[in-house]
Design a protein around this motif. Sequence first.
Motif, short mmCIF file in Angstrom:
data_model
loop_
_atom_site.label_atom_id
_atom_site.label_comp_id
_atom_site.label_asym_id
_atom_site.label_seq_id
_atom_site.Cartn_x
_atom_site.Cartn_y
_atom_site.Cartn_z
N SER A 63 5.64 -1.83 -7.05
CA SER A 63 5.69 -0.37 -6.91
C SER A 63 6.68 0.34 -7.65
O SER A 63 6.48 1.31 -8.09
CB SER A 63 5.74 0.11 -5.52
OG SER A 63 7.11 -0.12 -5.07
N THR A 67 2.15 2.42 -10.75
CA THR A 67 1.94 3.52 -10.07
C THR A 67 0.63 3.12 -8.92
O THR A 67 0.05 2.05 -9.11
CB THR A 67 1.17 4.76 -10.81
OG1 THR A 67 -0.04 4.37 -11.31
CG2 THR A 67 2.26 5.16 -11.97
N GLU A 104 3.65 -0.52 -1.83
CA GLU A 104 4.55 0.70 -1.81
C GLU A 104 5.46 0.57 -1.14
O GLU A 104 6.89 0.94 -1.20
CB GLU A 104 3.90 1.89 -1.99
CG GLU A 104 3.06 2.19 -3.25
CD GLU A 104 2.85 3.52 -3.56
OE1 GLU A 104 3.18 4.40 -2.70
OE2 GLU A 104 2.60 3.84 -4.63
#
Length: 130
Positions: A63, A67, A104
């Motif tokens: 991450s 993106t 993420e």
Amino acid sequence: MRRSVKLHAHGVAAPAPFTPAQVQAGFAEYDTDCSACHGAPGIGRQAWVNGMTPSPPYLTGASRDWTAPELFWIVRNGVKMTAMPAWTYQRTDRQIWDVVAFLEAMPSIDARAYARMRAARLAGTPPTAE
């Protein structure tokens, strides 16, 4: 490859923000189908991965390099000339976004937390919040 991903992911809109439930669901998908090739916090790649060319990258910091829309596009469509499959035929877009949510979150998950999450998944129990 980087330019291609950026171009193709340009129109992809990420659902925001990711929820803890999405991160947990993405963990289950990642642990089951991704960690063997890409490793995880405290988990090395399987030995047979050493024979792959190009070598699959470790994704603990993915991450930071990509993106959310780019990660979605990569997981959904795969990467040509590598062993990275297109998951679009095995996973729904919602499941792919769950994997992105986990990717993420992964930089903030240490080896002990990952091991607890894995043990809870394998035991079929919900993980405990800390």
